[in-house]
Design an enzyme around this catalytic site. Sequence first.
Site, mmCIF file in Angstrom:
data_model
loop_
_atom_site.group_PDB
_atom_site.id
_atom_site.type_symbol
_atom_site.label_atom_id
_atom_site.label_comp_id
_atom_site.label_asym_id
_atom_site.label_seq_id
_atom_site.Cartn_x
_atom_site.Cartn_y
_atom_site.Cartn_z
ATOM 1 N N SER A 96 -9.673 1.735 2.881
ATOM 2 C CA SER A 96 -9.074 2.911 1.565
ATOM 3 C C SER A 96 -7.917 2.256 1.348
ATOM 4 C CB SER A 96 -8.117 3.597 2.095
ATOM 5 O OG SER A 96 -7.139 3.155 3.775
ATOM 6 N N SER A 155 -10.531 0.059 6.696
ATOM 7 C CA SER A 155 -9.875 -0.193 5.712
ATOM 8 C C SER A 155 -9.185 -1.317 4.715
ATOM 9 C CB SER A 155 -8.642 0.922 5.535
ATOM 10 O OG SER A 155 -9.207 2.520 5.583
ATOM 11 N N LYS A 173 0.605 -1.288 -0.177
ATOM 12 C CA LYS A 173 -0.171 0.706 -0.464
ATOM 13 C C LYS A 173 0.465 1.336 -0.164
ATOM 14 C CE LYS A 173 -3.820 2.361 2.502
ATOM 15 N NZ LYS A 173 -4.634 1.950 3.412
#
EC number: 6.3.5.7
Lengths: 482, 479
Positions: free
Chosen positions: A150, A174, A75
């Site tokens: 997210s 997330s 990420k």
Amino acid sequence: MIEKSLKQLSGMLAAKDVSAVELATEYLGRIKANAALNAFIATDEARTLAQAQAADAARAAGNAGALTGIPVAHKDIFCQQGWVASCGSKMLKNFVAPYNAHVIEQCDAAGLVTLGRTNMDEFAMGSSNENSAFGAVLNPWDRKAVPGGSSGGSAAAVAARLAPIATGTDTGGSIRQPASFCGVTGIKPTYGIVSRFGMIAYASSLDQGGPFGKSAEDCALLLNVMAGFDERDATSLQHDKEDYARDLDAPLAGLRIGLPREYFAEGLAADVAKAIDAAIAEYKKLGATVVDISLPNTRLAIPSYYVIAPAEASSNLSRFDGVRYGHRAADYDGLTEMYEKSRAEGFGWEVKRRILTGTYVLSHGYYDAYYLQAQKIRRIIADDFQKAFADCDLIMGPVAPGTAWNLGDKNADPVAMYLEDIYTLGVNLAGLPGMSVPAGFDAAGRPIGLQIIGNYFAEAKMLNTAHRFQQATDWHQKAPAL
Amino acid sequence: MKWEVVIGLEVHTQLTTQSKIFSPASTAFGAAPNTQTAVVDIALPGALPVMNRAAVEKAIQFGLAIGAKVNQRSVFARKNYFYPDLPKGYQISQFELPVVEGGAITINVDGVDKTINLTRAHLEEDAGKSVHEDFHGLSGIDLNRAGTPLLEIVSEPEMRSAAEAVAYAKALYSLVTWIGICDGNMQEGSFRCDVNVSVRPEGQKEFGTRREVKNLNSFKFIEQAVKAEVQYQIELIEDGGKVQQATVLFNPDTGETRAMRSKEDAHDYRYFPDPDLPPLVISDEWVERVRSELPELPAAMQARFVEQYGIPAYDAATLTASKALAGYYEATVAAGADAKLASNWIMGDVSATLNREEKDIVDTPVSAEALAGLIRRVSDNTINNKTAKDVLRKMWDEGVTDPNGADAIIERDGLKQETDTGALEAIVDEVIANNAKSVEEYRAGKEKALNALVGQCMKASKGKGNPGVLTELLKQKLA
């Protein structure tokens, strides 16, 4: 090859049936071919292949670990030396990290090969990935749908088999919500298990890194790499290193599953309810018993979270001022205007909304009414979970009230979007571990995730529970047609 | 109308730790800009603060030294504001729960003791520095100082004059340097004072509106700034004006204070507990260990000096002005000097010479053992006081540290006191013969005349005559 488990890939690498370079090349090709999904913000073929070569060399020299040569997607929130760490923001789109996050150090040390940096909601704020400055990620199951957020890029990457595993972070859901929306497995560990050092902060008291994988087993192996005490994070727990895969095959007989009434109430989509019910039925077959429990303040998690997280974010994001790094406006007259323009240009709408909210709730005269109240609710919610765990071993329910919605559907109404987080926020507020396990599809073919919530340090038990379910079902093996 | 002045101080003391309060970077002063900065100090994305326990230990030392309560649990908070030399956009400080609460310091003004109570002392990080020279209209930022540990020490508003404010600042300075938590380098900003000043009509209970003079880094400036503030506020009120709460700067060149910002544009710092740092927990064991390692404090040492060495309280207070001075005194006595004589010499010639040369006692070229050797020769009448002063001067210039250094100089320069009565008798006879007037006066009952005669004898002996023996001889001969 792309459907292989980490264990299988590890065996193939050890047996020289495949090299790390071949694996990396395969995945880089898939990433390129599926660039339309927008799951990655950045790739760097030369770097990736160099790392893969090093992994092959390590294997040849006989000093490889079990996962040496396995590709991973990170990420874009983790600082990784030499890579841009944009955090999905224009503010940091040119910020080349000069140091490694603890998570990156651990992954590198384990010999994992970085495939690239996955797309995400800007500064991890969002439930749909539409808040990325690099454009939304498309859900591989249905390109009209959001992938969740997210960590939408990581979830989509694993779902589309653009990476076998990926790292993510979970502040209010997330990891779990995009895992659910994309039909992959993901776990948010107990707060403090994974170091936040080098992980760009959104809401410090809630942020926690964790793995995505096609299965609970893969998640356990990646969590083994990511977890560990780090003295550079004062909230890192001095918890003995454990093997999260140690109990994967343990029988589930006698397992008491708590079903919180509030997670099955009004607002839950019928398809989702049906899939969760079916999953629970499966668990009963595996020997588990079901307990009716209550988490009476579930509703209050939303206002509590949307006060605490923005409050912390408003302060955490103050460092992005255009002074030392990051976006600085081209033209400005004086210091104040430099701040104003740089931040106005660098941040997207949702980030601005949360900075404003957070600044407001911390302001003189409002602090007691908002921030302190929210902290009290947080304590009550944590207590509710402890009461519930007196009667059950694990809690199960849906990850989200519905499946992935269509891109653009909820953008006009931020509060409607916030309400989608109702089942995930409590876990973060209480610091508990939570995970999402694929459990079916809705009528439109969009994935549904089963949420498993454990008490502190129950990760091995949760992964065991998820693994047994995945032995008995094949939801996690379904892959989207690309 | 008679006015009463009310003063409270907030003092930022830089703690003498090797590394910063939340990062492993060095705290050494004077390095090239931005070379002593870890990821935390530049506030890179993802950087996290970690508490430096050495800074906490120094806060505990301070708390114990002033008899304060050391809180078992204190909390770090973020003080949010934007400024280029504040890299995170917030300062980590302590707000609601400081590490130290209460305590007191005794000051002495014109011989009168007064106790000043302290409100609290809390740990926080320093900011960096903005550099405005050499950037052609732009500003540079140096973050070397960012994250340097500070202990902010807040007093109650209990001082009533500039003299008391200065005495408090000096007493505090003496204490923090004594226990070694601060290097006391005021030039480099290791000890910076914010002074809150207000005035009220004598007898009024409520405080007047205060103005805060920021960042005073010398005792002289504190005195000047307070006086300027008091004058400004009284004149303002007497002219029918009202004091507005404000932060002001003192300009040492003009001797005036100037408002920097008023209450209206005061920041809302949006304090909240720092989620990156768990509450600071200090165990009883830790406190007790620090207590057991704490050096003897000035007040206790003063009392002991009076008791142990039999010197006056005034001497004891003077000698305990610093740990180094007290140590020098004790070493001198330990090396065989008479306790009172040692006190006289150190407070007298030694201190005077140090002052003249703008040196500290640690820089004295004459060792305590060498000084003791000199004092012993005064005690046993080998040399008289006047010669001893000359010998000390020579020892100073030559940097004598040998315990027998004074003897060597006395021998070398033939300064040994003449006590042989025969030799001195001739001198006395000569002086009596040549000073008929003084002799007459003495015989007429003027005791003072004898001193003049002794002086003449000393002169004739080139300073080597023992004044006691000479006096006796004169008395005998003139009887």
